[in-house]
Design an enzyme around this catalytic site. Structure first.
Site, PDB file in Angstrom:
ATOM      1  N   SER A  88       0.838  -1.200   0.000  1.00  0.00           N
ATOM      2  CA  SER A  88       0.000   0.000   0.000  1.00  0.00           C
ATOM      3  C   SER A  88       0.881   1.260   0.000  1.00  0.00           C
ATOM      4  O   SER A  88       1.624   1.497  -0.942  1.00  0.00           O
ATOM      5  CB  SER A  88      -0.966  -0.030   1.191  1.00  0.00           C
ATOM      6  OG  SER A  88      -1.922   1.003   1.111  1.00  0.00           O
ATOM      7  N   HIS A 195      -8.408   1.456  -1.047  1.00  0.00           N
ATOM      8  CA  HIS A 195      -8.191   0.452  -2.092  1.00  0.00           C
ATOM      9  C   HIS A 195      -9.499  -0.173  -2.574  1.00  0.00           C
ATOM     10  O   HIS A 195      -9.564  -1.372  -2.851  1.00  0.00           O
ATOM     11  CB  HIS A 195      -7.189  -0.608  -1.634  1.00  0.00           C
ATOM     12  CG  HIS A 195      -5.818  -0.046  -1.413  1.00  0.00           C
ATOM     13  ND1 HIS A 195      -5.005   0.375  -2.442  1.00  0.00           N
ATOM     14  CD2 HIS A 195      -5.136   0.198  -0.262  1.00  0.00           C
ATOM     15  CE1 HIS A 195      -3.877   0.851  -1.939  1.00  0.00           C
ATOM     16  NE2 HIS A 195      -3.933   0.761  -0.624  1.00  0.00           N
TER      17      HIS A 195
END
Length: 305
Positions: A88, A195
């Site tokens: 991430s 996300h």
């Protein structure tokens, strides 16, 4: 030994995590970052309380900077890495470490990325939950209980899949997961459904307003992208990948397999904590991971190249 370098993301932050580095020469990276962003940052690593580090922007800058200090301390010992990857936010750190972004541009980008994703989260409230013991098929079926409201956000490792979406969507998905035999759905302490498609506003703003002004350089080794788990050695392609990244799942399991395919026989986890080492134990071929979190970890790197 062939080494890959990996970087953690948000969730690994902790008050005082940068204190062991405060008097190390590698702390000079903080001064570069402060000059690039135009604000004091060192306190995020030394004095910031847990409440401050719970905020998206502060948390992500703290994690990024702690990893960059640790990388500055070890990078000359890792002369020819097989590849880089980051989970991430850690993907931004990986791009800085690989030379695709310089420190100043990378920190400015990370700050705007955090701001825009939090703005998207405020506009489209959501939450995340880890499905412990779930297979990908179970997670997909669980998300099917709330179409267009619940999605897979992280494919972290076998038995560790994260779903995210609207509050009702994640509740429905978590309930369906339990019906499918998943051990439990554990809520994550984050500020939004990261996300997932709920972050599209942030992805569009990054592509339109931020990334056109970012300079990209050639990587010193391939960088594995979260969005598809593939390795890239180009430059301009990251302009699109970084925008898409915030609104698509983190595919960490295939990312680790890609590093193995690049020839990595061990990984260095650069930054605070051991989250990625824990996940690696569950991802075939189970590449060993050595952590570099404090200066006391540096002597163990003798022979790493």
């Amino acid at each position: 030994m062939s080494v890959a370098v990996i970087f953690p993301g948000q969730g690994t932050q902790e008050p005082g995590m940068g204190l062991p580095w405060r008097d190390h020469p590698a702390w000079s990276v903080i001064e570069r970052a402060e000059a690039g962003l135009g604000e004091p940052l060192g306190r995020l690593l030394t004095d910031a309380p847990a409440e401050q580090l719970a905020r998206t922007r502060e948390a992500q800058l703290a994690v990024l900077l702690t990893s960059l200090v640790a990388w500055e301390a070890v990078r000359e010992q890792v002369s020819a890495p097989a590849g880089f990857a980051g989970h991430s936010l850690g993907q931004v750190t990986a791009l800085i470490a690989a030379g695709v972004l310089d420190v100043e541009d990378g920190v400015r980008f990370a700050a705007r990325r955090a701001e825009l994703t939090q703005q998207a989260a405020d506009a489209h409230p959501g939450k995340m939950a880890a499905l412990l013991g779930a297979t990908l098929d179970q997670a997909h079926e669980a998300c099917g209980a709330a179409p267009d409201a619940c999605w897979i956000a992280n494919d972290n490792a076998p038995g560790q899949v994260v779903i995210a979406g609207t509050p009702d969507g994640v509740d429905q998905g978590g309930g369906r997961a339990k019906e499918l035999g998943v051990k439990r759905a554990t809520p994550l302490n984050v500020g939004g459904a990261f996300h997932t498609p709920l972050m599209r506003d942030a992805a569009e703003a990054l592509a339109r307003d931020v990334l056109p002004d970012v300079r990209f350089g050639a990587p010193s080794a391939p960088v594995v992208s979260n969005h598809d788990g593939n390795a890239y050695d180009d430059t301009e392609g990251w302009r699109d990948r970084l925008a898409q990244h915030v609104a698509v799942p983190v595919r960490w399991r295939p990312s680790m397999r890609t590093l193995a395919g690049l020839g990595a026989t061990t990984c260095l986890e650069i930054g605070h904590g051991s989250m990625l080492a824990t996940l690696a134990k569950r991802i075939p071929p189970k590449i060993p991971v050595q952590g570099v979190a404090t200066p006391s970890d540096l002597p163990a790197l003798e022979g790493v190249s």
